[in-house]
Design a protein around this motif. Sequence first.
Motif, PDB file in Angstrom:
ATOM      1  N   SER A 507      42.849  39.500  33.544  1.00  0.00           N
ATOM      2  CA  SER A 507      43.994  39.668  32.654  1.00  0.00           C
ATOM      3  C   SER A 507      44.248  38.447  31.788  1.00  0.00           C
ATOM      4  O   SER A 507      45.216  38.420  31.029  1.00  0.00           O
ATOM      5  CB  SER A 507      45.250  39.974  33.481  1.00  0.00           C
ATOM      6  N   GLU A 524      47.703  41.985  35.075  1.00  0.00           N
ATOM      7  CA  GLU A 524      47.743  41.953  36.533  1.00  0.00           C
ATOM      8  C   GLU A 524      47.877  40.521  37.028  1.00  0.00           C
ATOM      9  O   GLU A 524      47.382  39.583  36.381  1.00  0.00           O
ATOM     10  CB  GLU A 524      46.476  42.571  37.118  1.00  0.00           C
ATOM     11  N   SER A 561      51.772  44.166  38.595  1.00  0.00           N
ATOM     12  CA  SER A 561      51.242  44.254  37.229  1.00  0.00           C
ATOM     13  C   SER A 561      52.370  44.691  36.305  1.00  0.00           C
ATOM     14  O   SER A 561      53.404  45.194  36.749  1.00  0.00           O
ATOM     15  CB  SER A 561      50.071  45.233  37.162  1.00  0.00           C
TER      16      SER A 561
END
Length: 704
Positions: A507, A524, A561
Amino acid sequence: MSSRAPTSLLLLKLLLSLLLLQVSLINSLRQETEDLAKQMQGEILRPLRRSKRRWVVTTLELQEEDPGPFPKLVGELLNNMSDNMALMYLISGPGVDQYPEIGLFSIEDHKNGKIYVHRSVDRETTPSFTIYFDVVSRLTGKHVDNSLIFIIKISDVNDHAPLFPKNEFNVSVRESHAAGQPVLQMLTVDLDEENTPNSQVLYSLISQTPLLKESGFEIDRESGEIRLLGCLDYETASQYTLLIRARDCGEPPLSATAMVHISVQDGNNHRPTFTQENYQIQIPEGRVSPGVLRLSVQDRDLPFTSAWRTKFNISDGNEEGHFDISTDSETNEGILNVIKALDYETRPACSLVITVENEEMLIPCEAGMLGTPGRKAAASATVLVQVTDANDPPVFHPRSLVVREVAGARPGMHLGRFNATDPEGSDGQIRYELVHDPANWVTVDERSGAVVARQRLDRESPHVNNGVYVIIVHAVDEGHPPQTGTGTLTLLLADTDGGAPRLHPRSRYLVVCESPEPEPLLIEAEDGGGEPSSDPLTFELDPTQAHTGDTWKLGENRGRSVELLMLRSLPRGDYAVPLSIGGRQGLSQKQTVHVRVCSCPGGATCAAEPLAAEPERSVGVLVPLVLVFLALAVALLLLLRCDYVNGAKRRRHSALHGEGQQTLIRYNDESRALSGQVGSEVRSQMPALPTHTAEGGAEQSAKV
């Protein structure tokens, strides 16, 4: 009209005939009625005659077991029709020509009604006989009267004595059997006629062995129930033998006897007592000692039964739980144990009161009667315990230290201090020894007990278990012999980043296609510091960065997330999104998500950008390298061989140090060459960009 006249005449004649017939019938009935009335009147006026009975029977009764002589006259019967004609008498039925006894009865040559019996009869086998009497004409042989049915009853005599089911009986009773309670019910059978003196049975106790004053038995005269008198004592008599007689009331009376063996089962009617009532023992302090004293008892009940087995109890003096007492199953002795170490300085002496009782409740026999269960007090003994002084080990205060430190603490840092004292209050010096420090991280001052770090504390060390590192120290006194106490120091090591959550590697760099309505991106996070975070995590945009709130927005938080949304369509390029992620115990840290917006002609994949700037970049890198090598060649020619060798070593050292350098390159660099190179590496997840320093060492660009 001439045809109707004969028909009417015919009908008239028919009616006249019927009328004459009816008159004739009425006259006939009237005559018969008058004749019947005259006949009835004659019968009424006739004088009455008494009808005499035709059978005359004397009493037919026979006593059983009649000794004779036989044949013997039983009785006689007579029919009054014998006055008018010659008769012949006949008998039949059981005892004559039918079972159970054929030929028992007979009639004298059929000329008169005298009946004879030919042998003795047993009433218990056949209590009565049903006989049929008939009378016939001697001339014609025909029956001249109805049959007479008569019952010959066999009268009872007392010829059977009472019978016991068996000659000997065996029964067991508890020693605690109460007086007056039934022991055994005697039963007999008398075959003589019921509800007569011949079958009425009375019971009596003939003898008892042994015959004791304190305990005995009786039997109910009519019911035959044997009951206890007094109370039993197994130790005095464990078995009794009774001779019971059953006698009927006939004439003469008959009787029978039976033996009853009564076994006594031992119960708890004797209290256990100590063979010694006072004890004195010495016990050293500071130790657990099993079997410091054995207390013997005596019990008169049967050994190895619940009435003999004992259980001991410390009724006084053991409030702090230093002692317990058990029972030796073989000797029945009490075993006193020290289960918690004694302290001479706190309690130099104590007195214990120990009681004893049986497993089975005590039921004593007093004055021939059973006493109240459990009412009698248990026996007791007193044990005086003297505690002998001994050298006690030092005691840590507190016994265990817990210190929280951040991993990476530097050498010389003070971590804590052990404090141990002598429980005996002596003035001797206590010495501290470090006995367990597997990573060799600390030192302990021998006199003061201070704990100081000698190395950097590393949370990743294999000696650290889940962030916990244990140090063990001994405190040794100067006694004889020296005693040792043990203390522990527990280090709780935390990560330098405080364990805050961070972005997941996938991410940190995100790619999205240029679109008027871009789709949301999923960011995330993962746990930080090697310890699990508690869901949900918190995600916030950093408002201090310019234009962040105008361009980006966070969507749905999914615990670990969050969705990243574009508030407007962005042109192609690289963008940095500042983000703060919080988690366990409120710890958080600021991080940056890098987002690249690219062109996607195919609709889902970024297009590769031209690499026109690559030749220029290659030339710009090679020119400094050539100049460096030329300078080195000139220097080598001017130096001596020795100096040349030393110079070569220095250059090698410089080259090695140069390889560790890195160059930071931003994605929003407006360099044409950089943007071309990055565009060619979108589908390979944006790897590090290689470059070269002036010294010729290869470097690896760092990602932000």
